[in-house]
Design a protein around this motif. Structure first.
Motif, mmCIF file in Angstrom:
data_model
loop_
_atom_site.group_PDB
_atom_site.id
_atom_site.type_symbol
_atom_site.label_atom_id
_atom_site.label_comp_id
_atom_site.label_asym_id
_atom_site.label_seq_id
_atom_site.Cartn_x
_atom_site.Cartn_y
_atom_site.Cartn_z
ATOM 1 N N VAL A 137 35.512 6.642 -6.249
ATOM 2 C CA VAL A 137 35.501 5.224 -6.623
ATOM 3 C C VAL A 137 34.407 4.519 -5.827
ATOM 4 O O VAL A 137 34.409 4.557 -4.594
ATOM 5 N N PRO A 138 33.442 3.878 -6.478
ATOM 6 C CA PRO A 138 32.348 3.214 -5.748
ATOM 7 C C PRO A 138 32.832 2.013 -4.955
ATOM 8 O O PRO A 138 33.670 1.240 -5.421
ATOM 9 N N MET A 139 32.307 1.875 -3.750
ATOM 10 C CA MET A 139 32.668 0.750 -2.890
ATOM 11 C C MET A 139 31.514 0.462 -1.938
ATOM 12 O O MET A 139 30.535 1.204 -1.868
ATOM 13 N N LEU A 140 31.640 -0.648 -1.222
ATOM 14 C CA LEU A 140 30.620 -1.070 -0.265
ATOM 15 C C LEU A 140 30.976 -0.598 1.142
ATOM 16 O O LEU A 140 32.146 -0.593 1.530
ATOM 17 N N ALA A 141 29.963 -0.218 1.891
ATOM 18 C CA ALA A 141 30.141 0.104 3.312
ATOM 19 C C ALA A 141 28.792 -0.039 3.999
ATOM 20 O O ALA A 141 27.732 0.067 3.367
ATOM 21 N N LEU A 166 30.425 0.710 13.306
ATOM 22 C CA LEU A 166 30.131 -0.322 12.311
ATOM 23 C C LEU A 166 30.278 0.220 10.894
ATOM 24 O O LEU A 166 30.744 -0.473 9.989
ATOM 25 N N GLY A 167 29.886 1.481 10.687
ATOM 26 C CA GLY A 167 29.962 2.057 9.353
ATOM 27 C C GLY A 167 31.383 2.200 8.841
ATOM 28 O O GLY A 167 31.602 2.239 7.626
ATOM 29 N N LEU A 168 32.358 2.285 9.722
ATOM 30 C CA LEU A 168 33.746 2.469 9.311
ATOM 31 C C LEU A 168 34.522 1.158 9.190
ATOM 32 O O LEU A 168 35.728 1.173 8.949
ATOM 33 N N ILE A 169 33.857 0.033 9.353
ATOM 34 C CA ILE A 169 34.526 -1.263 9.145
ATOM 35 C C ILE A 169 34.631 -1.521 7.646
ATOM 36 O O ILE A 169 33.624 -1.502 6.928
ATOM 37 N N PRO A 170 35.824 -1.764 7.120
ATOM 38 C CA PRO A 170 35.964 -2.013 5.672
ATOM 39 C C PRO A 170 35.239 -3.286 5.252
ATOM 40 O O PRO A 170 35.341 -4.326 5.910
ATOM 41 N N ILE A 171 34.502 -3.195 4.161
ATOM 42 C CA ILE A 171 33.785 -4.332 3.584
ATOM 43 C C ILE A 171 34.392 -4.646 2.224
ATOM 44 O O ILE A 171 34.695 -3.744 1.443
ATOM 45 N N GLN A 172 34.567 -5.927 1.942
ATOM 46 C CA GLN A 172 35.139 -6.335 0.657
ATOM 47 C C GLN A 172 34.289 -5.816 -0.503
ATOM 48 O O GLN A 172 33.095 -6.073 -0.559
ATOM 49 N N THR A 173 34.928 -5.084 -1.400
ATOM 50 C CA THR A 173 34.243 -4.616 -2.606
ATOM 51 C C THR A 173 34.543 -5.526 -3.787
ATOM 52 O O THR A 173 33.708 -5.711 -4.665
ATOM 53 N N TYR A 174 35.731 -6.106 -3.804
ATOM 54 C CA TYR A 174 36.102 -7.075 -4.837
ATOM 55 C C TYR A 174 36.098 -8.474 -4.224
ATOM 56 O O TYR A 174 36.640 -8.683 -3.131
ATOM 57 N N VAL A 175 35.465 -9.414 -4.895
ATOM 58 C CA VAL A 175 35.454 -10.811 -4.453
ATOM 59 C C VAL A 175 35.927 -11.684 -5.607
ATOM 60 O O VAL A 175 35.822 -11.317 -6.779
ATOM 61 N N VAL A 204 51.992 7.072 -4.255
ATOM 62 C CA VAL A 204 51.968 6.011 -3.246
ATOM 63 C C VAL A 204 50.516 5.828 -2.810
ATOM 64 O O VAL A 204 49.889 6.774 -2.316
ATOM 65 N N VAL A 205 49.985 4.630 -3.023
ATOM 66 C CA VAL A 205 48.571 4.350 -2.751
ATOM 67 C C VAL A 205 48.474 3.204 -1.752
ATOM 68 O O VAL A 205 49.095 2.153 -1.945
ATOM 69 N N GLU A 206 47.706 3.407 -0.698
ATOM 70 C CA GLU A 206 47.421 2.353 0.277
ATOM 71 C C GLU A 206 45.917 2.302 0.499
ATOM 72 O O GLU A 206 45.264 3.342 0.613
ATOM 73 N N THR A 207 45.369 1.098 0.582
ATOM 74 C CA THR A 207 43.923 0.928 0.734
ATOM 75 C C THR A 207 43.593 0.309 2.084
ATOM 76 O O THR A 207 44.473 -0.193 2.792
ATOM 77 N N THR A 208 42.305 0.330 2.416
ATOM 78 C CA THR A 208 41.837 -0.229 3.685
ATOM 79 C C THR A 208 41.708 -1.744 3.642
ATOM 80 O O THR A 208 41.453 -2.365 4.676
ATOM 81 N N GLY A 209 41.848 -2.337 2.456
ATOM 82 C CA GLY A 209 41.670 -3.774 2.299
ATOM 83 C C GLY A 209 40.404 -4.126 1.556
ATOM 84 O O GLY A 209 40.203 -5.281 1.184
ATOM 85 N N CYS A 210 39.508 -3.143 1.332
ATOM 86 C CA CYS A 210 38.274 -3.427 0.594
ATOM 87 C C CYS A 210 38.572 -3.772 -0.856
ATOM 88 O O CYS A 210 37.776 -4.439 -1.524
ATOM 89 N N MET A 211 39.700 -3.315 -1.383
ATOM 90 C CA MET A 211 40.185 -3.658 -2.714
ATOM 91 C C MET A 211 41.691 -3.460 -2.715
ATOM 92 O O MET A 211 42.237 -2.796 -1.826
#
Length: 416
Positions: free
Chosen positions: A73-77, A99-108, A316-323
């Motif tokens: 699944v494509p996302m920002l990082a 810094l690379g492992l900090i979650p970045i918002q993919t959905y706005v 059961v699905v859990e995300t990092t918060g990026c989406m």
């Protein structure tokens, strides 16, 4: 991968797979059918970072969905970091890695269209015509922090500042743990002593989990077969009340309960889904339970199937918060759909090159077209908050040879 030159700057780059796919919500509007033949989803629990749902499908398709959620699944990082100054105790490479492992918002959230995927609007780095990075393929952050106090200063994800202008695609993108978020504990990057300073320029790009873990949007994606448990009332009638109360304790997940008023062993509805097929309840070696075998078996535990032979799974699905997890599942199904479409296109091209037009027409007639075989409900999968299982559904259908259903008499020894 990180490298440091003599000027003190650290740069990290990696290849990024093209993620210029169409928005999943456009697919939701475009593709509609009453019910899927190969993938039916019913939501059980739903929140901002947690989703639990039942999925009725073939085992191979369920596992494909799980693997796509994990790695495709494509996302920002943050992909590249330019270190202009680093007086902290961490080396440049270690700082870049954190810094690379900090979650970045993919959905706005966009006022007109609701929440939209920035990853599907940005151009993949390998497809962009710019020399390094630009507003069409990247989101740029800056981090400037200097400790002027006697005590130590903690640099967190709150210090990352979006440098994009209001007309750029990534203008609204922020780290997940921002001052405006509900999380009061941002991600710690480094601590600075008095007089120490760091100045960084971070470039976030689109990628997938196959390339690097920083593009993995999930905390966990777990799936298990749904158990179908059948109690043999005739066999339990031969046991004493004390033996029934003793038997239920052999289950490590407390799936069974005993009602002394009715002198009856029952299923505990709260724990039935916790069964993990350990077979402890079916293989008790102590007397008098060891005598109940074959048609006199006390209980039968099998993997639940529908009339078409499809298995039922619990995800059961859990995300990092990026989406949100619902957005992740929707994106994963879209990616899976596109993979099937690519295979069909290649197959049609090969058949066309071989002048096998009859097989092409037969393939099209049998499958009815990919576009008519997939359905997603955007209202049931998007957003947050509780959703009733009856009102939440998502279906995908394709022409797939279903397995023959196993008869009940093959699974339950005492069935007629």
């Amino acid at each position: 991968m990180s490298s440091t030159n003599y000027s003190g700057s650290a740069t990290r780059t990696s290849g990024v797979r093209s993620a210029s796919r169409r928005d999943p919500r456009e697919a939701c509007v475009e593709l509609e059918c009453p019910q899927g033949k190969d993938l039916d989803i019913k939501i059980l629990e739903k929140s901002e970072d947690h989703l639990k749902f039942r999925c009725t499908t073939d085992a191979s398709l369920a596992n494909a969905l799980r693997r796509v959620m994990l790695s495709e699944v494509p996302m920002l990082a943050i992909d590249t970091v330019e270190v202009q100054q680093n007086d902290s105790v961490l080396h440049d490479e270690m700082l870049v890695h954190r810094l690379g492992l900090i979650p970045i918002q993919t959905y706005v959230k966009e006022s007109a269209k609701g929440r939209q995927s920035i990853a599907r609007k940005l151009v993949a780095p390998r497809d962009c015509t710019c020399d390094n990075y630009c507003s069409k393929c990247a989101v740029i952050f800056s981090l400037n922090a200097r400790c002027t106090e006697a005590s130590r200063m903690t640099v967190t994800s709150h210090h990352l500042v979006n440098e994009m202008s209001i007309d750029d695609i990534g203008y609204q993108v922020e780290p997940v743990h921002t001052p405006n978020s509900k999380d009061t504990y941002p991600i710690v990057i480094v601590e600075l002593a008095r007089g120490q300073e760091i100045r960084l320029r971070c470039i976030a790009r689109v990628g997938i989990g196959k390339e690097h873990a920083r593009w993995n949007p999930t905390c966990t994606v777990a799936m298990q077969f749904t158990p179908q448990i059948t109690l043999n009332e005739k066999a339990f009638a031969e046991l004493a009340q004390s033996d029934k109360a003793k038997w239920i304790r052999f289950c490590p997940r407390k799936v069974y309960s005993f009602d002394p008023a009715r002198n009856r062993v029952e299923l505990n509805p709260e724990n039935v889904d916790k069964c993990f097929f350990c077979d402890e309840c079916m293989t008790v070696a102590q007397d008098p339970f060891s005598a109940f075998k074959g048609k006199k078996q006390l209980v039968s535990v099998r993997k639940k199937q529908d009339k078409n032979g499809r298995y039922e799974f619990i995800f059961v699905v859990e995300t990092t918060g990026c989406m949100t997890p619902a957005e992740l599942v929707t994106d994963a199904i879209t990616v899976l759909y596109e993979k099937v479409a690519d295979v069909r296109q290649c197959l049609n091209m090969n058949l066309t090159n071989q002048n096998r037009q009859n097989e092409i027409r037969g393939l099209t007639a049998a499958e009815g077209g990919i576009g008519a075989d997939m359905s997603m409900s955007p209202h049931s999968m998007s957003g947050t908050g509780g959703v009733s299982p009856a009102a939440s559904s998502l279906s995908v259908s394709s022409s797939h040879a279903s397995m023959s259903a196993v008869s009940q008499s093959d699974e339950i020894p005492w069935a007629s």
